[in-house]
Scaffold this active site. Structure first.
Site, mmCIF file in Angstrom:
data_model
loop_
_atom_site.group_PDB
_atom_site.id
_atom_site.type_symbol
_atom_site.label_atom_id
_atom_site.label_comp_id
_atom_site.label_asym_id
_atom_site.label_seq_id
_atom_site.Cartn_x
_atom_site.Cartn_y
_atom_site.Cartn_z
ATOM 1 N N GLN A 101 0.851 -1.195 0.000
ATOM 2 C CA GLN A 101 0.000 0.000 0.000
ATOM 3 C C GLN A 101 0.883 1.240 0.000
ATOM 4 O O GLN A 101 0.400 2.350 -0.144
ATOM 5 C CB GLN A 101 -0.857 0.032 1.268
ATOM 6 N N ASN A 102 2.189 1.027 0.216
ATOM 7 C CA ASN A 102 3.090 2.174 0.316
ATOM 8 C C ASN A 102 3.351 2.782 -1.047
ATOM 9 O O ASN A 102 3.337 2.093 -2.067
ATOM 10 C CB ASN A 102 4.402 1.758 0.977
ATOM 11 N N HIS A 119 -1.478 1.307 -4.375
ATOM 12 C CA HIS A 119 -1.842 2.735 -4.340
ATOM 13 C C HIS A 119 -0.916 3.599 -5.186
ATOM 14 O O HIS A 119 -0.848 4.805 -4.977
ATOM 15 C CB HIS A 119 -1.860 3.233 -2.886
ATOM 16 N N CYS A 130 -1.432 14.006 -21.546
ATOM 17 C CA CYS A 130 -0.746 13.111 -22.506
ATOM 18 C C CYS A 130 -0.318 11.791 -21.860
ATOM 19 O O CYS A 130 0.173 10.896 -22.531
ATOM 20 C CB CYS A 130 0.458 13.802 -23.138
ATOM 21 N N THR A 189 0.532 -2.783 8.901
ATOM 22 C CA THR A 189 -0.676 -2.116 8.391
ATOM 23 C C THR A 189 -1.855 -2.324 9.330
ATOM 24 O O THR A 189 -1.985 -3.376 9.956
ATOM 25 C CB THR A 189 -1.027 -2.581 6.958
HETATM 26 P P1 NAD Z 1 -1.462 3.195 8.812
HETATM 27 O O1 NAD Z 1 -0.808 4.513 8.908
HETATM 28 O O2 NAD Z 1 -2.922 3.144 8.910
HETATM 29 O O3 NAD Z 1 -0.868 2.157 9.885
HETATM 30 C C1 NAD Z 1 0.463 1.884 10.082
HETATM 31 C C2 NAD Z 1 0.612 0.558 10.829
HETATM 32 O O4 NAD Z 1 2.005 0.278 11.033
HETATM 33 C C3 NAD Z 1 -0.047 0.511 12.221
HETATM 34 O O5 NAD Z 1 -0.770 -0.697 12.347
HETATM 35 C C4 NAD Z 1 1.157 0.531 13.185
HETATM 36 O O6 NAD Z 1 0.884 -0.147 14.397
HETATM 37 C C5 NAD Z 1 2.201 -0.166 12.373
HETATM 38 N N1 NAD Z 1 3.598 0.146 12.708
HETATM 39 C C6 NAD Z 1 4.122 1.329 13.093
HETATM 40 N N2 NAD Z 1 5.458 1.234 13.227
HETATM 41 C C7 NAD Z 1 5.799 -0.030 12.901
HETATM 42 C C8 NAD Z 1 7.014 -0.733 12.820
HETATM 43 N N3 NAD Z 1 8.199 -0.154 13.085
HETATM 44 N N4 NAD Z 1 6.996 -2.032 12.434
HETATM 45 C C9 NAD Z 1 5.806 -2.660 12.157
HETATM 46 N N5 NAD Z 1 4.614 -2.036 12.219
HETATM 47 C C10 NAD Z 1 4.606 -0.741 12.577
HETATM 48 O O7 NAD Z 1 -0.940 2.617 7.449
HETATM 49 P P2 NAD Z 1 -1.588 1.625 6.412
HETATM 50 O O8 NAD Z 1 -2.471 0.656 7.102
HETATM 51 O O9 NAD Z 1 -0.472 1.158 5.582
HETATM 52 O O10 NAD Z 1 -2.569 2.494 5.502
HETATM 53 C C11 NAD Z 1 -2.511 3.826 5.327
HETATM 54 C C12 NAD Z 1 -2.507 4.325 3.912
HETATM 55 O O11 NAD Z 1 -1.530 5.301 3.969
HETATM 56 C C13 NAD Z 1 -2.102 3.409 2.822
HETATM 57 O O12 NAD Z 1 -3.070 3.525 1.874
HETATM 58 C C14 NAD Z 1 -0.787 3.984 2.262
HETATM 59 O O13 NAD Z 1 -0.922 4.188 0.871
HETATM 60 C C15 NAD Z 1 -0.624 5.295 2.880
HETATM 61 N N6 NAD Z 1 0.691 5.665 3.460
HETATM 62 C C16 NAD Z 1 1.839 5.293 2.859
HETATM 63 C C17 NAD Z 1 3.033 5.639 3.418
HETATM 64 C C18 NAD Z 1 4.306 5.191 2.725
HETATM 65 O O14 NAD Z 1 4.302 5.040 1.502
HETATM 66 N N7 NAD Z 1 5.374 4.958 3.476
HETATM 67 C C19 NAD Z 1 3.108 6.386 4.601
HETATM 68 C C20 NAD Z 1 1.890 6.795 5.177
HETATM 69 C C21 NAD Z 1 0.698 6.414 4.602
#
Ligand code: NAD
Length: 248
Positions: A101-102, A119, A130, A189
């Site tokens: 999802q990142n 995403h 274009c 996640t």
């Molecule tokens: P979220 O922000 O909802 O949740 C993050 C999760 O990671 C939580 O469950 C938390 O407990 C856990 N976490 C935090 N630190 C951790 C670690 N060191 N090791 C393991 N787990 C850890 O994120 P999500 O569920 O991925 O969804 C949010 C949306 O946000 C997605 O759609 C994504 O596209 C986007 N997003 C992406 C990024 C990125 O690309 N790095 C950053 C922020 C949000």
């Protein structure tokens, strides 16, 4: 937990079609905060900057926040040990693919190849007119909004905005990977963002064993998770890798 680590290491060693499903938590140790929570991105920025209608109505305002989050900040982040281990497991044939999802491009930078970007990817810019794709370094972000060099239309980061559909190719391939997986590693996640969150559920429905790595419980923990390994992604993956290396 020690027992579970051993069991999960065995599971990984015996798996034939393991996939990983990753979220913002896997990049937290690279210094990129998640969206939610007290230090999350939404405590600092207004989510409306990523709303599709707002973006096209007010591209300059939207781009100010986008530049600060995704280019001044994400753009400088470096992959961490968790990204590296997943890339190594793929290279060794232990991991078939990553559904992520990142949008930070860090799995790719760590060397992972078979990635389904649910995403999209912030490190690409696309022209709405274009459809040519540019790298951020090819475009001058000093003047906002950045315009397409071909036709002067507004460039949009190539990730999924609120109000935008999931890229069809990534969605289809993620579903197929989930349907044929024997193990799914859910890493970092909350499982709150749909339809992405349905990917591990689909894997479970098709018989996969679900291993979850997270610092906190998620929506999956008490529903589909078979093994919950609580801790930071890089630490837990590091411990698993140590056990696996000894056994190979
Ligand atoms: P979220 O922000 O909802 O949740 C993050 C999760 O990671 C939580 O469950 C938390 O407990 C856990 N976490 C935090 N630190 C951790 C670690 N060191 N090791 C393991 N787990 C850890 O994120 P999500 O569920 O991925 O969804 C949010 C949306 O946000 C997605 O759609 C994504 O596209 C986007 N997003 C992406 C990024 C990125 O690309 N790095 C950053 C922020 C949000």
């Amino acid at each position: 937990m020690k027992n579970d680590l051993q069991k999960v290491a065995e599971l990984i060693l015996n798996s034939e079609s393991m996939i990983a499903f990753t979220g913002a938590g896997v990049s937290v140790e690279s210094g990129i905060p998640p969206f939610r929570g007290p230090n999350g991105l939404w405590s600092k920025y207004d989510p409306k900057c990523l709303d599709l209608d707002f973006f096209y109505a007010e591209p300059e305002e939207s781009w100010k926040a986008i530049k600060s989050i995704f280019y001044d900040f994400f753009g400088k982040a470096k992959y961490n040990k968790a990204h590296e281990i997943l890339a190594r497991w793929e290279e060794k044939g232990k991991l078939k693919s990553i559904v992520t999802q990142n949008i930070d491009n860090l799995h790719q930078e760590a060397g992972s190849k078979n990635i389904f970007e649910f995403h999209g990817n912030s490190q690409k810019l696309i022209c709405a007119a274009c459809e040519q794709v540019f790298l951020p370094k090819e475009i001058d972000l000093a003047k906002l909004p950045p315009l397409c060099p071909n036709d002067k239309s507004v460039l949009k980061p190539d990730f999924v905005f609120f109000g935008e559909g999931i890229p069809e190719n990534a969605y289809r391939k993620s579903l197929l990977a989930a349907q044929s997986a024997d193990v799914v590693l859910i890493i970092g996640t909350t499982g709150e963002v749909y339809p992405a969150a349905s990917i591990p559920i689909e894997a479970k429905r098709n018989g996969a064993t679900v291993v979850e790595i997270n610092t906190e419980k998620s929506n999956y923990t008490d529903s589909i998770t078979d093994f919950f390994l609580q801790g930071k992604a890089s630490e837990i993956l590091g411990e698993l890798e140590e056990i696996i290396i000894v056994k190979v």
